[in-house]
Design a protein around this motif. Structure first.
Motif, PDB file in Angstrom:
ATOM      1  N   THR A 163      73.657  19.917   3.027  1.00  0.00           N
ATOM      2  CA  THR A 163      72.612  20.524   2.223  1.00  0.00           C
ATOM      3  C   THR A 163      71.241  20.245   2.843  1.00  0.00           C
ATOM      4  O   THR A 163      71.003  19.146   3.328  1.00  0.00           O
ATOM      5  N   VAL A 164      70.358  21.245   2.810  1.00  0.00           N
ATOM      6  CA  VAL A 164      68.965  21.048   3.192  1.00  0.00           C
ATOM      7  C   VAL A 164      68.131  21.225   1.928  1.00  0.00           C
ATOM      8  O   VAL A 164      68.216  22.246   1.260  1.00  0.00           O
ATOM      9  N   PHE A 165      67.344  20.196   1.614  1.00  0.00           N
ATOM     10  CA  PHE A 165      66.436  20.248   0.473  1.00  0.00           C
ATOM     11  C   PHE A 165      65.027  20.261   1.007  1.00  0.00           C
ATOM     12  O   PHE A 165      64.597  19.338   1.705  1.00  0.00           O
ATOM     13  N   SER A 166      64.278  21.329   0.714  1.00  0.00           N
ATOM     14  CA  SER A 166      62.888  21.443   1.177  1.00  0.00           C
ATOM     15  C   SER A 166      61.971  21.638  -0.012  1.00  0.00           C
ATOM     16  O   SER A 166      62.316  22.323  -0.977  1.00  0.00           O
ATOM     17  N   LEU A 167      60.790  21.026   0.065  1.00  0.00           N
ATOM     18  CA  LEU A 167      59.816  21.136  -1.022  1.00  0.00           C
ATOM     19  C   LEU A 167      59.031  22.436  -0.951  1.00  0.00           C
ATOM     20  O   LEU A 167      58.693  23.008  -1.984  1.00  0.00           O
ATOM     21  N   VAL A 168      58.735  22.897   0.266  1.00  0.00           N
ATOM     22  CA  VAL A 168      57.930  24.101   0.479  1.00  0.00           C
ATOM     23  C   VAL A 168      58.608  24.950   1.530  1.00  0.00           C
ATOM     24  O   VAL A 168      59.068  24.439   2.552  1.00  0.00           O
TER      25      VAL A 168
END
Length: 176
Positions: free
Chosen positions: A169-174
Motif C-alpha cells: 500500500t502507498v499512503f500519501s497525504l497530498v
C-alpha cells in the motif's frame, strides 16, 4: 483550517530543478511551519494507528525521509532505521541499485537495521517514479521483514510510481 490544506499551502514548486523539465515539489516550508509539520505527523500517526497498529519499525529514506520518520517513530514508540546513499553507512551493509526520473543511484542499509519478521513502514517525502521506494522495499524484503505500507507526504500520481509498489500500500497525504 484542515490539516491537509495547511500542508498543501506549504508545498511549493520549482520548475526545471534539479534538471530541465522536472517540476520539483519543495516540502521544506512544511518544516518552517510548526503547525504544518505537526499536521504531517498527526495524519501519518492517525493512518498508522488505524491501519497498521502492529508496526515494529519505521524505515526512512535519505535524506528527507529522515525528517519525518524519526518524529513518527517517536510518536508510535518504535524504532527508526535509515536507508542511505551508497557509502554513507558504517559497518556491514546490503545495497540495491535503482533509477530515478533523472539519474541512477544505489541505496544501502546496515545489515542489522531490520530483523527478520519485523513489520515495517517505509517513509519518504515524495513518490515520483517509484524507484527509490522500490529500492527501499527490496532492501527490507532482503532482510525477511514485512513491508506493511509506504508513506509519503507528496505523490506525483501522473508518474505512476505506485505501480512499482503493487505488492504494498502507498499512503500519501497530498497528490498531484
Amino acid at each position: 483550517m484542515e490539516k491537509r490544506d495547511l500542508i498543501v499551502r506549504c508545498i511549493r514548486t520549482f520548475n526545471d530543478f534539479p534538471t530541465k523539465g522536472i517540476p520539483f515539489k519543495d516540502i521544506f516550508p512544511i518544516l518552517k511551519n510548526p503547525q504544518a509539520l505537526t499536521a504531517v505527523i498527526d495524519l501519518f500517526e492517525e493512518y498508522v494507528r488505524n491501519t497498521h497498529p502492529q508496526v515494529d519499525l519505521i524505515v526512512g529514506l535519505d535524506a528527507r525521509g529522515f525528517l519525518f520518520g524519526p518524529l513518527l517513530a517517536q510518536r508510535l514508540g518504535i524504532g527508526f532505521a535509515p536507508i542511505r546513499k551508497k557509502g554513507k553507512l558504517p559497518g556491514p551493509t546490503i545495497s540495491v541499485s535503482y533509477s530515478l526520473e533523472y539519474a541512477k543511484a544505489e541505496a544501502e542499509m546496515q545489515e542489522d537495521a531490520v530483523s527478520a519478521g519485523q513489520k515495517v513502514l517505509i517513509i519518504d517525502d515524495l513518490l515520483a517514479t517509484g524507484g527509490t521506494l522500490q529500492a527501499a522495499y527490496e532492501l527490507v524484503k532482503q532482510q525477511q521483514a514485512e513491508v506493511l505500507a509506504c508513506l509519503v507526504v507528496v505523490e506525483l500520481k501522473y508518474l505512476n510510481g505506485a505501480d512499482k509498489l503493487k505488492t504494498t500500500t502507498v499512503f500519501s497525504l497530498v497528490q498531484y
